[in-house]
Design a protein around this motif. Structure first.
Motif, mmCIF file in Angstrom:
data_model
loop_
_atom_site.group_PDB
_atom_site.id
_atom_site.type_symbol
_atom_site.label_atom_id
_atom_site.label_comp_id
_atom_site.label_asym_id
_atom_site.label_seq_id
_atom_site.Cartn_x
_atom_site.Cartn_y
_atom_site.Cartn_z
ATOM 1 N N TYR A 287 0.820 -1.216 0.000
ATOM 2 C CA TYR A 287 0.000 0.000 0.000
ATOM 3 C C TYR A 287 0.861 1.277 0.000
ATOM 4 O O TYR A 287 0.724 2.144 0.853
ATOM 5 N N LYS A 288 1.769 1.376 -0.950
ATOM 6 C CA LYS A 288 2.595 2.563 -1.152
ATOM 7 C C LYS A 288 3.694 2.746 -0.112
ATOM 8 O O LYS A 288 4.403 3.754 -0.146
ATOM 9 N N ALA A 289 3.840 1.825 0.835
ATOM 10 C CA ALA A 289 4.984 1.868 1.751
ATOM 11 C C ALA A 289 6.176 1.236 1.045
ATOM 12 O O ALA A 289 6.057 0.171 0.446
ATOM 13 N N PRO A 290 7.352 1.861 1.090
ATOM 14 C CA PRO A 290 8.477 1.410 0.266
ATOM 15 C C PRO A 290 9.097 0.109 0.761
ATOM 16 O O PRO A 290 8.981 -0.256 1.927
ATOM 17 N N LYS A 291 9.776 -0.547 -0.152
ATOM 18 C CA LYS A 291 10.517 -1.772 0.153
ATOM 19 C C LYS A 291 11.947 -1.690 -0.370
ATOM 20 O O LYS A 291 12.872 -2.208 0.249
ATOM 21 N N TYR A 292 12.120 -1.034 -1.508
ATOM 22 C CA TYR A 292 13.413 -1.008 -2.176
ATOM 23 C C TYR A 292 14.134 0.317 -1.936
ATOM 24 O O TYR A 292 13.505 1.368 -1.767
ATOM 25 N N ILE A 293 15.456 0.267 -1.942
ATOM 26 C CA ILE A 293 16.277 1.450 -1.683
ATOM 27 C C ILE A 293 16.516 2.159 -3.011
ATOM 28 O O ILE A 293 17.553 1.991 -3.669
ATOM 29 N N ASN A 299 7.661 10.101 -7.725
ATOM 30 C CA ASN A 299 7.182 8.720 -7.730
ATOM 31 C C ASN A 299 6.890 8.233 -6.304
ATOM 32 O O ASN A 299 7.785 8.113 -5.482
ATOM 33 N N ARG A 300 5.641 7.904 -6.011
ATOM 34 C CA ARG A 300 5.249 7.482 -4.667
ATOM 35 C C ARG A 300 5.514 6.010 -4.382
ATOM 36 O O ARG A 300 5.172 5.524 -3.313
ATOM 37 N N SER A 301 6.101 5.297 -5.311
ATOM 38 C CA SER A 301 6.457 3.909 -5.041
ATOM 39 C C SER A 301 7.895 3.793 -4.542
ATOM 40 O O SER A 301 8.365 2.691 -4.268
ATOM 41 N N GLN A 302 8.580 4.917 -4.411
ATOM 42 C CA GLN A 302 9.999 4.920 -4.068
ATOM 43 C C GLN A 302 10.236 5.132 -2.572
ATOM 44 O O GLN A 302 9.374 5.634 -1.851
ATOM 45 N N LEU A 303 11.427 4.779 -2.123
ATOM 46 C CA LEU A 303 11.841 5.076 -0.752
ATOM 47 C C LEU A 303 11.947 6.589 -0.552
ATOM 48 O O LEU A 303 11.465 7.135 0.444
ATOM 49 N N ILE A 304 12.592 7.248 -1.482
ATOM 50 C CA ILE A 304 12.731 8.706 -1.447
ATOM 51 C C ILE A 304 12.178 9.268 -2.744
ATOM 52 O O ILE A 304 12.496 8.776 -3.834
ATOM 53 N N ARG A 305 11.348 10.267 -2.627
ATOM 54 C CA ARG A 305 10.876 10.962 -3.816
ATOM 55 C C ARG A 305 11.164 12.445 -3.659
ATOM 56 O O ARG A 305 11.288 12.967 -2.549
ATOM 57 N N ILE A 306 11.284 13.118 -4.780
ATOM 58 C CA ILE A 306 11.451 14.564 -4.800
ATOM 59 C C ILE A 306 10.110 15.143 -5.237
ATOM 60 O O ILE A 306 9.756 15.091 -6.416
ATOM 61 N N PRO A 307 9.314 15.666 -4.294
ATOM 62 C CA PRO A 307 7.976 16.152 -4.660
ATOM 63 C C PRO A 307 8.048 17.326 -5.628
ATOM 64 O O PRO A 307 8.984 18.136 -5.604
ATOM 65 N N LYS A 314 13.123 23.231 -2.631
ATOM 66 C CA LYS A 314 13.220 21.840 -3.038
ATOM 67 C C LYS A 314 13.143 20.942 -1.807
ATOM 68 O O LYS A 314 13.745 21.230 -0.778
ATOM 69 N N ARG A 315 12.386 19.840 -1.911
ATOM 70 C CA ARG A 315 12.201 18.949 -0.764
ATOM 71 C C ARG A 315 12.663 17.534 -1.094
ATOM 72 O O ARG A 315 12.608 17.099 -2.239
ATOM 73 N N ILE A 316 13.102 16.836 -0.057
ATOM 74 C CA ILE A 316 13.399 15.411 -0.104
ATOM 75 C C ILE A 316 12.390 14.730 0.805
ATOM 76 O O ILE A 316 12.288 15.075 1.981
ATOM 77 N N GLU A 317 11.642 13.776 0.297
ATOM 78 C CA GLU A 317 10.639 13.083 1.109
ATOM 79 C C GLU A 317 11.043 11.628 1.319
ATOM 80 O O GLU A 317 11.119 10.843 0.365
ATOM 81 N N LEU A 318 11.320 11.262 2.569
ATOM 82 C CA LEU A 318 11.633 9.889 2.937
ATOM 83 C C LEU A 318 10.347 9.213 3.402
ATOM 84 O O LEU A 318 9.698 9.678 4.336
ATOM 85 N N ARG A 319 10.004 8.068 2.785
ATOM 86 C CA ARG A 319 8.684 7.483 2.972
ATOM 87 C C ARG A 319 8.672 6.212 3.826
ATOM 88 O O ARG A 319 7.609 5.655 4.089
ATOM 89 N N SER A 320 9.825 5.750 4.277
ATOM 90 C CA SER A 320 9.842 4.497 5.036
ATOM 91 C C SER A 320 9.486 4.639 6.511
ATOM 92 O O SER A 320 8.903 3.708 7.084
ATOM 93 N N PRO A 321 9.799 5.730 7.217
ATOM 94 C CA PRO A 321 9.540 5.771 8.663
ATOM 95 C C PRO A 321 8.051 5.645 8.989
ATOM 96 O O PRO A 321 7.187 5.962 8.169
ATOM 97 N N ASP A 322 7.777 5.169 10.198
ATOM 98 C CA ASP A 322 6.403 5.109 10.677
ATOM 99 C C ASP A 322 6.289 5.876 11.985
ATOM 100 O O ASP A 322 7.300 6.266 12.581
ATOM 101 N N PRO A 323 5.070 6.134 12.452
ATOM 102 C CA PRO A 323 4.884 7.017 13.610
ATOM 103 C C PRO A 323 5.429 6.484 14.938
ATOM 104 O O PRO A 323 5.435 7.213 15.923
ATOM 105 N N GLN A 324 5.896 5.225 14.976
ATOM 106 C CA GLN A 324 6.490 4.706 16.198
ATOM 107 C C GLN A 324 7.927 5.169 16.376
ATOM 108 O O GLN A 324 8.523 4.963 17.425
ATOM 109 N N THR A 325 8.491 5.798 15.352
ATOM 110 C CA THR A 325 9.857 6.281 15.465
ATOM 111 C C THR A 325 9.947 7.421 16.476
ATOM 112 O O THR A 325 8.990 8.172 16.679
ATOM 113 N N ASN A 326 11.099 7.516 17.121
ATOM 114 C CA ASN A 326 11.415 8.667 17.966
ATOM 115 C C ASN A 326 11.852 9.789 17.025
ATOM 116 O O ASN A 326 12.906 9.687 16.401
#
Length: 402
Positions: A287-293, A299-307, A314-326
């Motif tokens: 469900y759009k959560a990344p798996k590959y580096i 591209n929303r299927s990527q670990l990092i996308r440039i919106p 310019k932004r870098i968006e990292l998509r792997s973290p979840d809300p349990q992270t500190n």
């Protein structure tokens, strides 16, 4: 920004009866002790002691005394508490009995990362996009797994039953000087997202922690409960915490590519801290959560996308973290990883401009994957000189145990 004296004056003039001195354990779980206004001056001057041996990752009974010193710039009124006899919260610096800053304090670790970036002429701003589910409670107020609604992505009422709760959360955030930017229903039943304005790293981490607290509180007051876990429902999208970064540099150069390359280079080692629970790895790859580096523009299927942006930032968006992270540790590690990329002059690999969710095995077989479970993530972190150079050993021990 409030000063020491301004806080004392505010407490006296605004009928403040309780002051919550807040801090975090190594997992980012908020702790606090409440003091009366008469004790506030002593707190600023001498600190308020607590038992560190009772806090995850802080130490044992041998050296268990630590002291909380409130940071006046972080004062916020808790809007959900009574207006007569107000309650305020301040985040704290943690010190040892000899006055030294406590090296295991996650806010201090982030401050150190910000200082390291500043020494290189770099400022990294952060913005978090956090998803959460709203579930019903039973007749005794206990949590259930019944979604609050059956709405989908950006639906409206009556399919979206959470709009009034999101509205109340947004007003609460504004009262706490956190500026919401957008809110909407997410793809899962009962799933929601509220985005707030980017800021410097420490403020962004403080705001992320405050956001979770506010959401959980307002949800409870509305007879439901908010779930930030990575995979609340097995057959529906998980909760992500997408982290957006943008850089400013005193030399006027664009260091984004090298910063991105540094994150890609260290992502396997950092994953234990970005995805700290067993449940975290049930979310990745679905469900759009990344798996590959991999990375790619938009591209929303990527670990990092440039919106895509219409302005200059310019932004870098990292998509792997979840809300349990500190968030303090996540932002700390990302800053150091990006700085390492700049120092080493790293260049990111070519963009992967395909949908990796639907790409054939002939394409994905050549791609490196994120760790498939917490055990593998802990092994990667445990072998990492990069992680050990930044975090105290107790962090690695605590996260490896889970």
């Amino acid at each position: 920004m409030y000063s020491y004296q301004e806080v004392l004056d505010f407490v006296e003039q605004e009928d403040v009866k309780f002051i919550r001195l807040a801090f975090f354990d190594v997992f980012g779980t908020q702790k606090n002790v409440s003091i009366m206004p008469q004790e506030l001056e002593r707190a600023f001057r001498e600190g308020i002691s607590f038992d560190a041996s009772a806090v995850a990752g802080f130490g044992d009974e041998v050296h268990s005394d630590l002291f909380l010193f409130p940071d006046p710039s972080t004062i916020a009124v808790l809007p959900w508490r009574p207006t007569n006899g107000r309650v305020v919260r301040m985040y704290c610096d943690i010190r040892t009995p000899d006055g030294a800053l406590f090296e295991k304090d996650c806010r201090l670790l982030l401050k150190n990362a910000v200082q390291a970036a500043d020494q290189q002429g770099i400022q990294v701003d952060f913005g978090s996009e956090m998803e959460f589910y709203l579930f019903e409670t039973d007749e005794n107020g206990h949590p259930t797994r019944r979604p609050f609604d059956q709405g989908g992505y950006m639906d409206v009422f009556p399919k979206d039953r959470g709009e009034n709760i999101r509205r109340e959360i947004c007003f609460t955030l504004l009262d706490m000087d956190i500026r919401p930017e957008a809110s909407h229903h997410e793809e899962g039943p009962g799933q929601n997202e509220i985005d707030f304005h980017y800021s410097d790293a420490l403020t962004a981490a403080d705001n992320t922690a405050t956001f979770k607290w506010a959401v959980e509180t307002i949800a409870m007051q509305n007879g439901v409960w908010a779930d930030f876990s990575p995979k609340p429902l097995p057959d529906h999208p998980g909760n992500g915490m997408h982290i957006n970064l943008s850089l400013k540099s005193r030399d006027g150069k664009d260091h984004s590519s090298a910063f991105l390359a540094g994150i890609l280079d260290h992502i396997e080692e950092m994953t234990l801290f970005l995805n700290p629970t067993d449940c975290s790895y049930q979310r990745l790859g679905e469900y759009k959560a990344p798996k590959y580096i991999v990375w790619s523009p938009q591209n929303r299927s990527q670990l990092i996308r440039i919106p895509a942006v219409t302005g200059p930032r310019k932004r870098i968006e990292l998509r792997s973290p979840d809300p349990q992270t500190n968030p303090y540790i996540a932002f700390c590690l990302l800053i150091h990883a990006g700085l390492d990329g700049i120092q080493r002059g790293l260049i990111p690999p070519p963009a992967c401009d395909v949908n990796v969710y639907t790409a054939p095995a002939s394409v994905t077989a050549a791609l490196k994957s994120l760790p498939i479970g917490r055990k593998e993530a802990a092994e990667k972190a445990g072998k990492s000189r990069f992680i050990r150079s930044i975090l105290p050993d107790t962090y690695l021990e605590a996260y490896s145990r889970g």
